[in-house]
Motif scaffolding. Structure first.
Motif, PDB file in Angstrom:
ATOM      1  N   GLY A  27       0.821  -1.205   0.000  1.00  7.46           N
ATOM      2  CA  GLY A  27       0.000   0.000   0.000  1.00  7.46           C
ATOM      3  C   GLY A  27       0.853   1.253   0.000  1.00  7.46           C
ATOM      4  N   TYR A  28       1.899   1.262   0.831  1.00  7.40           N
ATOM      5  CA  TYR A  28       2.823   2.398   0.892  1.00  7.40           C
ATOM      6  C   TYR A  28       3.461   2.649  -0.474  1.00  7.40           C
ATOM      7  CZ  TYR A  28       6.988   5.108   2.119  1.00  7.40           C
ATOM      8  OH  TYR A  28       7.972   6.070   2.165  1.00  7.40           O
ATOM      9  N   GLU A  29       3.903   1.580  -1.109  1.00  3.74           N
ATOM     10  CA  GLU A  29       4.563   1.719  -2.408  1.00  3.74           C
ATOM     11  C   GLU A  29       3.612   2.259  -3.470  1.00  3.74           C
ATOM     12  OE1 GLU A  29       6.025  -2.227  -2.907  1.00  3.74           O
ATOM     13  OE2 GLU A  29       7.851  -1.870  -1.709  1.00  3.74           O
ATOM     14  N   ALA A  30       2.348   1.844  -3.410  1.00  2.00           N
ATOM     15  CA  ALA A  30       1.370   2.346  -4.378  1.00  2.00           C
ATOM     16  C   ALA A  30       1.096   3.835  -4.167  1.00  2.00           C
ATOM     17  CB  ALA A  30       0.072   1.551  -4.267  1.00  2.00           C
ATOM     18  N   ILE A  31       0.998   4.243  -2.901  1.00  2.92           N
ATOM     19  CA  ILE A  31       0.695   5.646  -2.596  1.00  2.92           C
ATOM     20  C   ILE A  31       1.863   6.557  -2.956  1.00  2.92           C
ATOM     21  CG2 ILE A  31       0.198   7.279  -0.719  1.00  2.92           C
ATOM     22  CD1 ILE A  31      -1.292   4.947   0.681  1.00  2.92           C
ATOM     23  N   THR A  32       3.071   6.107  -2.706  1.00  3.67           N
ATOM     24  CA  THR A  32       4.246   6.960  -2.922  1.00  3.67           C
ATOM     25  C   THR A  32       4.796   6.877  -4.340  1.00  3.67           C
ATOM     26  OG1 THR A  32       5.677   5.191  -2.051  1.00  3.67           O
ATOM     27  CG2 THR A  32       4.915   6.891  -0.494  1.00  3.67           C
ATOM     28  N   ASP A  33       4.243   6.003  -5.154  1.00  2.00           N
ATOM     29  CA  ASP A  33       4.667   5.917  -6.555  1.00  2.00           C
ATOM     30  C   ASP A  33       4.186   7.171  -7.288  1.00  2.00           C
ATOM     31  OD1 ASP A  33       5.038   5.401  -9.274  1.00  2.00           O
ATOM     32  OD2 ASP A  33       4.568   3.269  -9.065  1.00  2.00           O
ATOM     33  N   PRO A  34       5.093   8.003  -7.799  1.00  2.27           N
ATOM     34  CA  PRO A  34       4.679   9.265  -8.436  1.00  2.27           C
ATOM     35  C   PRO A  34       3.818   9.074  -9.679  1.00  2.27           C
ATOM     36  CG  PRO A  34       7.016   8.833  -8.813  1.00  2.27           C
ATOM     37  CD  PRO A  34       6.554   7.831  -7.805  1.00  2.27           C
ATOM     38  N   LYS A  35       3.795   7.882 -10.226  1.00  5.83           N
ATOM     39  CA  LYS A  35       2.969   7.635 -11.413  1.00  5.83           C
ATOM     40  C   LYS A  35       1.497   7.472 -11.058  1.00  5.83           C
ATOM     41  CE  LYS A  35       5.121   3.949 -12.897  1.00  5.83           C
ATOM     42  NZ  LYS A  35       6.167   3.807 -11.857  1.00  5.83           N
ATOM     43  N   ASN A  36       1.202   7.227  -9.780  1.00  9.59           N
ATOM     44  CA  ASN A  36      -0.176   6.971  -9.370  1.00  9.59           C
ATOM     45  C   ASN A  36      -0.892   8.240  -8.938  1.00  9.59           C
ATOM     46  OD1 ASN A  36      -0.070   4.190  -9.830  1.00  9.59           O
ATOM     47  ND2 ASN A  36       0.738   3.773  -7.777  1.00  9.59           N
ATOM     48  N   ASP A  37      -2.164   8.299  -9.246  1.00  5.57           N
ATOM     49  CA  ASP A  37      -3.025   9.412  -8.824  1.00  5.57           C
ATOM     50  C   ASP A  37      -4.400   8.829  -8.530  1.00  5.57           C
ATOM     51  OD1 ASP A  37      -4.163  11.859  -8.294  1.00  5.57           O
ATOM     52  OD2 ASP A  37      -4.483  12.360 -10.407  1.00  5.57           O
ATOM     53  N   PHE A  38      -4.657   8.565  -7.249  1.00  4.88           N
ATOM     54  CA  PHE A  38      -5.896   7.900  -6.861  1.00  4.88           C
ATOM     55  C   PHE A  38      -6.967   8.918  -6.470  1.00  4.88           C
ATOM     56  CE2 PHE A  38      -2.543   4.772  -5.751  1.00  4.88           C
ATOM     57  CZ  PHE A  38      -2.921   3.772  -6.647  1.00  4.88           C
TER      58      PHE A  38
END
Length: 221
Positions: A45-56
């Motif tokens: 979850g941390y990696e998904a949130i901090t990945d700059p490519k993601n925008d949730f």
């Protein structure tokens, strides 16, 4: 079709994630498109949130999950706080088995999520209803949460005077087949309205008594 909504689901139970996916698929019939990223623990979850490519735009976190001690992420609450810092416009929904008054009040006070759901409260239809409220910029708290924090949620019910009168008469103990004495409609029209009221309140398949309880929980009567 509306613009795609990017959703992050973090839960360590695959069958729970699938249930959320099924609800999103069902809700997509309302004209929404969802792109789902899923994770099974705090680290992912941390990696998904901090990945700059993601925008949730929406995130659903279980509270109790395997921690990511290296980054100080020990629960879904920590992920929610991180999401608020990283993507402040993201609508955060927390789901938990915890129903302790102090725990629930701390979550509401410290995180103020768009949604807080006790898992024992939720049904498939209620989950879809919760998503609808949240996607329309309202908060959604499940029934146990409302009782524990001691107030009614903001609920835009879109019910007219006749609908409210039907609920009121049912709350006074008037049997469904006697509502015609108080409501200026035919029996079929009254039954059709009751069915629509139940859908609106997210309790489509319930008794009249359960309908009244749902209306009370949402502050309608």
């Amino acid at each position: 079709m509306k613009s795609p909504i990017n959703v992050l689901i973090v839960d360590d139970h695959p069958f729970i994630i699938q249930a959320y996916r099924n609800a999103l698929n069902k809700y997509s019939e309302q004209g929404y498109e969802f792109t789902v990223t899923q994770a099974g623990d705090c680290k992912a979850g941390y990696e998904a949130i901090t990945d700059p490519k993601n925008d949730f735009q929406m995130a659903m976190f279980d509270i109790s999950m395997p921690e990511y001690a290296e980054k100080g992420i020990r629960s879904g609450e920590d992920l929610a706080m991180l999401m608020h810092e990283t993507m402040p416009e993201c609508k955060v929904i927390l789901l938990t088995m915890h129903s302790e008054t102090e725990k629930v009040n701390n979550i509401v006070r410290n995180i103020n999520p768009s949604g807080l759901i006790i898992k024992n409260d939720i049904t498939f239809d209620e989950l879809i209803f919760a998503m609808d409220r949240i996607l329309h910029d309202e908060n959604y708290y499940s029934q146990t949460v409302i009782k524990l924090i001691g107030h009614k949620q903001n609920f835009d019910h879109n019910l007219d005077t006749i609908d409210t009168q039907i609920i009121y008469q049912l709350s006074k103990g008037v049997p469904g087949n006697e509502l015609i004495k108080y409501i200026p409609l035919s029996p079929n029209s009254i039954e059709n309205r009751k069915a629509k009221i139940k859908i609106t309140l997210g309790v489509e398949y319930c008794s009249d008594e359960e309908l009244v309880e749902a209306a009370k929980e949402k502050g309608i009567i």
